[in-house]
Design an enzyme around this catalytic site. Structure first.
Site, PDB file in Angstrom:
ATOM      1  N   ASN A   9       0.859  -1.187   0.000  1.00 39.40           N
ATOM      2  CA  ASN A   9       0.000   0.000   0.000  1.00 39.40           C
ATOM      3  C   ASN A   9       0.893   1.235   0.000  1.00 39.40           C
ATOM      4  OD1 ASN A   9      -1.901   1.991   0.414  1.00 39.40           O
ATOM      5  ND2 ASN A   9      -2.398   1.385   2.511  1.00 39.40           N
ATOM      6  N   TRP A  10       0.982   1.897  -1.141  1.00 42.11           N
ATOM      7  CA  TRP A  10       1.863   3.058  -1.261  1.00 42.11           C
ATOM      8  C   TRP A  10       1.289   4.312  -0.612  1.00 42.11           C
ATOM      9  CZ3 TRP A  10       4.100   2.977  -6.959  1.00 42.11           C
ATOM     10  CH2 TRP A  10       4.993   1.899  -7.071  1.00 42.11           C
ATOM     11  N   LYS A  11       0.009   4.285  -0.255  1.00 46.41           N
ATOM     12  CA  LYS A  11      -0.664   5.424   0.363  1.00 46.41           C
ATOM     13  C   LYS A  11      -0.462   6.682  -0.509  1.00 46.41           C
ATOM     14  CE  LYS A  11      -0.268   3.185   4.819  1.00 46.41           C
ATOM     15  NZ  LYS A  11      -0.088   3.337   6.284  1.00 46.41           N
ATOM     16  N   HIS A  93      -9.398   0.581   5.538  1.00 48.21           N
ATOM     17  CA  HIS A  93      -8.123   0.869   6.200  1.00 48.21           C
ATOM     18  C   HIS A  93      -8.371   1.830   7.361  1.00 48.21           C
ATOM     19  CE1 HIS A  93      -3.983   2.187   6.872  1.00 48.21           C
ATOM     20  NE2 HIS A  93      -3.598   1.124   6.166  1.00 48.21           N
ATOM     21  N   SER A 208       3.897  -2.287  10.327  1.00 55.99           N
ATOM     22  CA  SER A 208       5.356  -2.278  10.511  1.00 55.99           C
ATOM     23  C   SER A 208       6.011  -3.588  10.091  1.00 55.99           C
ATOM     24  CB  SER A 208       5.705  -1.942  11.964  1.00 55.99           C
ATOM     25  OG  SER A 208       5.322  -0.616  12.280  1.00 55.99           O
ATOM     26  N   GLY A 229       3.132  -1.248   4.202  1.00 61.97           N
ATOM     27  CA  GLY A 229       3.096   0.171   3.876  1.00 61.97           C
ATOM     28  C   GLY A 229       4.441   0.668   3.386  1.00 61.97           C
ATOM     29  N   GLY A 230       5.172   1.361   4.260  1.00 62.20           N
ATOM     30  CA  GLY A 230       6.413   2.017   3.864  1.00 62.20           C
ATOM     31  C   GLY A 230       7.436   1.107   3.218  1.00 62.20           C
TER      32      GLY A 230
END
Length: 248
Positions: A9-11, A93, A208, A229-230
Site C-alpha cells: 500500500n503506497w498510500k 483501512h 510495521s 506500507g512504507g
C-alpha cells in the site's frame, strides 16, 4: 490451499518516478513467486497496470466509492478501477475509518461495490492501542469483521487484513503470540460464518512489516501474507518480504 499474498500500500506517497520501483519489482520475480499486489495512488493506477502486465505483480486501488457512478466529486468508483485493469481494492483501512469517519456499514457497502465490479476486496480491521491495553482486542476485531464483511464472501473475492492501528508506521509489532491469537480468532469467525469457504479466505497481517521481521511473522499459523506500507515503496525493501513469504 490458501493464496499467499504480499500486498503493498503506497498510500499518498511518491511521484511518477516511483513507478521505476514497480518495474524493478516486476523484473525480479520468478515463476514460483507468491501473489504480489501493489496499490499506488489513483493517478498512477493505469501506468502501474501497464508496467505489471504479464508479470506476477498485480495492481489494486487504495479505496473506492460505494456507488458505481453519480455526483460524487473527487471520488472514484469500483467499475472505473476495474476498467483500467486493476484487480483489487483496499477497503476499511484504519486511515479511512479514522480520518474520513468511515463506519463498518460504509466499508461493507464498499466491499459489495468492489465485488459487483468483479474485483477482490482487501478488507482491513484493527484495534487501537487503547483497545489493546483494555484487553478488548478480540471482541473489537470480531465485531469489525462481522459488521464490515458482506454476506456471500468467498476466497476469490475477499482478503482480510488485520492491522493493529498502533503498529501502523510506528515500528511496533505485536508479539508472535498476539498475532497468532488474533489470526486464529479471525479464521474461526470466518469458518463459523462462511463454512469451508471461510477456511480458504486469506488473512494478511499488516503493521510495521519489514525485512527483519517478515520471516518470523510468516511462521504464525493463519497468516497468509502481509499488507505492507512504507517497506513496499522500494523494491529492495519489499523483495525480502516477498522472499520470506515464498519460503514460508
Amino acid at each position: 490451499m490458501r493464496r499467499k499474498l504480499a500486498a503493498g500500500n503506497w498510500k499518498m506517497n511518491g511521484d511518477a518516478d516511483l513507478l521505476d520501483e514497480l518495474a524493478t519489482l516486476t523484473a525480479g520475480q520468478g515463476d514460483d513467486a507468491p501473489e504480489i499486489l501493489i496499490c499506488p495512488p489513483y493517478p498512477f493506477l493505469a501506468h502501474a497496470v501497464a508496467l505489471s502486465d504479464g508479470s506476477p505483480v498485480g495492481v489494486g486501488a487504495q479505496d473506492c466509492h460505494a456507488s458505481a457512478s453519480g455526483a460524487f466529486t473527487g471520488d472514484v468508483s469500483a467499475p472505473m478501477i476495474a476498467e483500467i485493469g486493476a484487480q483489487a481494492v483496499i477497503v476499511g483501512h484504519s486511515e479511512r475509518r479514522q480520518g474520513h469517519g468511515e463506519s463498518d456499514a460504509d466499508i461493507r457497502a464498499k466491499a459489495e461495490a468492489v465485488w459487483a465490479a468483479g474485483l477482490t476486496a482487501i478488507l482491513c480491521i484493527g484495534e487501537s492501542e487503547e483497545e489493546r491495553l483494555g484487553n478488548n482486542t478480540l471482541d473489537i476485531i470480531a465485531a469489525q469483521l462481522n459488521a464490515s464483511t458482506p454476506n456471500g464472501a468467498s476466497a476469490d473475492k475477499l482478503v482480510i487484513a488485520y492491522e493493529p492501528i498502533w503498529a501502523i508506521g510506528t515500528g511496533r509489532v505485536p508479539t508472535l503470540e498476539q498475532i497468532i491469537e488474533t489470526h486464529d480468532m479471525i479464521r474461526n469467525e470466518l469458518i463459523e460464518r462462511f463454512g469451508n469457504e471461510g477456511a480458504m479466505i486469506s488473512v494478511l497481517y499488516g503493521g510495521s512489516v519489514k525485512a527483519s521481521n517478515a520471516a518470523e511473522i510468516f511462521t504464525a499459523r493463519n497468516v497468509d501474507g502481509a499488507l505492507v506500507g512504507g517497506a513496499s515503496l522500494k523494491a529492495a525493501d519489499f523483495q525480502p518480504i516477498i522472499d520470506a513469504l515464498q519460503a514460508s
